[in-house]
Motif scaffolding. Structure first.
Motif, short mmCIF file in Angstrom:
data_model
loop_
_atom_site.label_atom_id
_atom_site.label_comp_id
_atom_site.label_asym_id
_atom_site.label_seq_id
_atom_site.Cartn_x
_atom_site.Cartn_y
_atom_site.Cartn_z
N PHE A 94 0.83 -1.19 0.00
CA PHE A 94 0.00 0.00 0.00
C PHE A 94 0.87 1.25 0.00
N GLY A 95 0.65 2.13 -0.94
CA GLY A 95 1.34 3.41 -0.97
C GLY A 95 2.78 3.36 -1.42
N ILE A 96 3.22 2.26 -2.03
CA ILE A 96 4.58 2.14 -2.54
C ILE A 96 4.54 1.52 -3.93
N SER A 97 5.65 1.63 -4.65
CA SER A 97 5.69 1.06 -6.00
C SER A 97 5.78 -0.46 -5.94
N LYS A 98 5.47 -1.10 -7.05
CA LYS A 98 5.56 -2.56 -7.11
C LYS A 98 6.99 -3.03 -6.88
N GLU A 99 7.95 -2.27 -7.43
CA GLU A 99 9.35 -2.65 -7.27
C GLU A 99 9.79 -2.55 -5.81
N ASP A 100 9.39 -1.48 -5.13
CA ASP A 100 9.75 -1.32 -3.72
C ASP A 100 9.07 -2.37 -2.86
N CYS A 101 7.86 -2.74 -3.23
CA CYS A 101 7.15 -3.77 -2.48
C CYS A 101 7.87 -5.11 -2.61
N TYR A 102 8.27 -5.42 -3.84
CA TYR A 102 8.98 -6.69 -4.07
C TYR A 102 10.30 -6.71 -3.29
N LYS A 103 11.09 -5.66 -3.43
CA LYS A 103 12.39 -5.60 -2.74
C LYS A 103 12.21 -5.60 -1.23
N GLY A 104 11.16 -4.94 -0.78
CA GLY A 104 10.93 -4.86 0.66
C GLY A 104 10.55 -6.18 1.29
N ASN A 105 10.14 -7.13 0.47
CA ASN A 105 9.80 -8.47 0.97
C ASN A 105 10.81 -9.53 0.56
N ALA A 106 11.59 -9.26 -0.47
CA ALA A 106 12.57 -10.24 -0.95
C ALA A 106 13.99 -9.89 -0.51
N ASP A 107 14.54 -8.81 -1.04
CA ASP A 107 15.94 -8.45 -0.78
C ASP A 107 16.23 -8.27 0.70
N THR A 108 15.27 -7.69 1.42
CA THR A 108 15.48 -7.40 2.83
C THR A 108 15.68 -8.66 3.66
N ASN A 109 15.19 -9.79 3.18
CA ASN A 109 15.35 -11.06 3.89
C ASN A 109 16.47 -11.92 3.31
N ILE A 110 16.65 -11.84 2.00
CA ILE A 110 17.65 -12.68 1.34
C ILE A 110 19.07 -12.20 1.61
N ILE A 111 19.30 -10.90 1.53
CA ILE A 111 20.66 -10.38 1.68
C ILE A 111 21.26 -10.70 3.06
N PRO A 112 20.53 -10.54 4.18
CA PRO A 112 21.12 -10.92 5.47
C PRO A 112 21.49 -12.39 5.56
N ALA A 113 20.61 -13.27 5.02
CA ALA A 113 20.89 -14.70 5.08
C ALA A 113 22.09 -15.06 4.22
N LYS A 114 22.17 -14.46 3.04
CA LYS A 114 23.28 -14.73 2.15
C LYS A 114 24.59 -14.24 2.78
N THR A 115 24.55 -13.08 3.41
CA THR A 115 25.74 -12.54 4.08
C THR A 115 26.17 -13.44 5.23
N ALA A 116 25.20 -13.89 6.02
CA ALA A 116 25.51 -14.75 7.16
C ALA A 116 26.18 -16.04 6.72
N GLN A 117 25.71 -16.61 5.61
CA GLN A 117 26.27 -17.87 5.15
C GLN A 117 27.62 -17.69 4.47
N LYS A 118 27.71 -16.71 3.57
CA LYS A 118 28.92 -16.53 2.79
C LYS A 118 30.08 -15.97 3.61
N VAL A 119 29.78 -15.05 4.50
CA VAL A 119 30.83 -14.35 5.24
C VAL A 119 31.17 -15.06 6.55
N HIS A 120 30.14 -15.58 7.22
CA HIS A 120 30.37 -16.15 8.55
C HIS A 120 30.14 -17.66 8.62
N GLY A 121 29.76 -18.28 7.50
CA GLY A 121 29.56 -19.72 7.50
C GLY A 121 28.37 -20.18 8.31
#
Length: 230
Positions: A94-121
Motif C-alpha cells: 500500500f502506498g509504494i511502487s511494485k518494485e519497492d514492495c517486491y524488494k521490501g519483501n525479498a531483498d530485505t530477507n535474502i541479503i542478510p541470510a546470504k551474508t551470514a552464510q557466505k561471510v560467517h559460514g
C-alpha cells in the motif's frame, strides 16, 4: 552445568510479527538475542487490558542494533558467533511502487541470510513467509508482495541449502584428506525453515501514536475463504 546460550540474530524485530518472535525468544530464555531493525530502538510500551502502558521489560533482555538489512556492512559484525539468523521483514503493498514492495519483501530477507552464510559460514536460517492462498487475490496490489515472499522461499530452498550442502561436502572432503591430527570439525549441513502463517490479523503499531487495524482487512478476508461446515 548448562553451556553458554547460543546467539540468534533477528532481523525485523520492530515489526508486527518480529516483535512477537522477539518476545517469545525472551519468554523461553534459551538463547541470546540480537535484534536488528532500521531504528535500533526497542518498540514502545504496549497497552495493557486497562488501556495503560504495560511493562516492556522484555526489551531490556535483547541487544538492539540499528542497521539496514540490504547493506551488510551495517550489521556484518553482529553476525559473528551467531548460530542462527531469523528474518521477519516485510512491507505491505500500500502506498509504494511494485518494485519497492517486491524488494521490501525479498531483498530485505535474502541479503542478510546470504551474508551470514557466505561471510560467517552460518548454516541455520529461518524466514517468515506468507500463505495468503485465495485471500492473496482479494488484496489489492498483493502480487509483488507474494512474489517477494516466494523469492525468499526459493532462495532458502534452492540457494541457501544447495550452496551450503556443497560447502559442507567440500569441508568433509578436505578434512578426510588432511594429514593433520588436529583438523577442525567439518561444518554442519545447512538447514533453512520458512514459516508460512496465514493473513496476520490484529492491530499494528506504527510509530508511537498510530495504530493500524489490520483486522479490518484481514479478518473479513480470512472468514470469506475459510472452510464452512456443510
Amino acid at each position: 552445568m548448562s553451556g553458554k546460550r547460543k546467539l540468534v540474530v533477528l532481523f525485523g524485530a520492530n515489526g508486527y510479527v518480529g516483535r512477537a518472535i522477539a518476545k517469545e525468544f525472551v519468554r523461553r530464555g534459551t538463547v541470546e538475542l540480537t535484534a536488528i531493525s532500521r531504528s535500533g530502538v526497542p518498540p514502545p510500551n504496549e497497552e495493557g487490558k486497562n488501556g495503560k502502558s504495560s511493562s516492556s521489560s522484555w526489551t531490556d533482555k535483547i541487544k538492539w542494533v540499528a542497521a539496514d538489512s540490504t547493506k551488510p556492512d551495517t550489521y556484518a559484525e553482529h553476525l559473528q558467533g551467531a548460530s542462527c539468523i531469523v528474518t521477519s521483514i516485510g512491507v505491505l503493498p500500500f502506498g509504494i511502487s511494485k518494485e519497492d514492495c517486491y524488494k521490501g519483501n525479498a531483498d530485505t530477507n535474502i541479503i542478510p541470510a546470504k551474508t551470514a552464510q557466505k561471510v560467517h559460514g552460518l548454516n541455520r536460517f529461518v524466514a517468515v513467509g506468507a500463505s495468503l492462498g485465495v485471500a492473496g487475490a482479494l488484496v489489492p496490489g498483493a502480487k509483488p508482495y507474494i512474489e517477494g515472499k516466494m523469492a525468499v522461499e526459493n532462495f532458502a530452498k534452492n540457494e541457501f541449502v544447495r550452496d551450503g550442502n556443497n560447502e559442507h561436502t567440500n569441508a568433509r572432503s578436505n578434512d578426510s584428506n588432511s594429514n593433520s591430527n588436529s583438523a577442525s570439525p567439518p561444518t554442519t549441513p545447512p538447514l533453512a525453515v520458512v514459516v508460512k502463517p496465514g493473513g496476520v490479523s490484529g492491530t499494528k503499531r506504527v510509530g508511537e501514536n498510530l495504530n493500524l487495524p489490520l483486522w479490518m482487512l484481514m479478518d473479513p478476508v480470512t472468514m470469506s475463504v475459510s472452510p464452512k461446515p456443510l
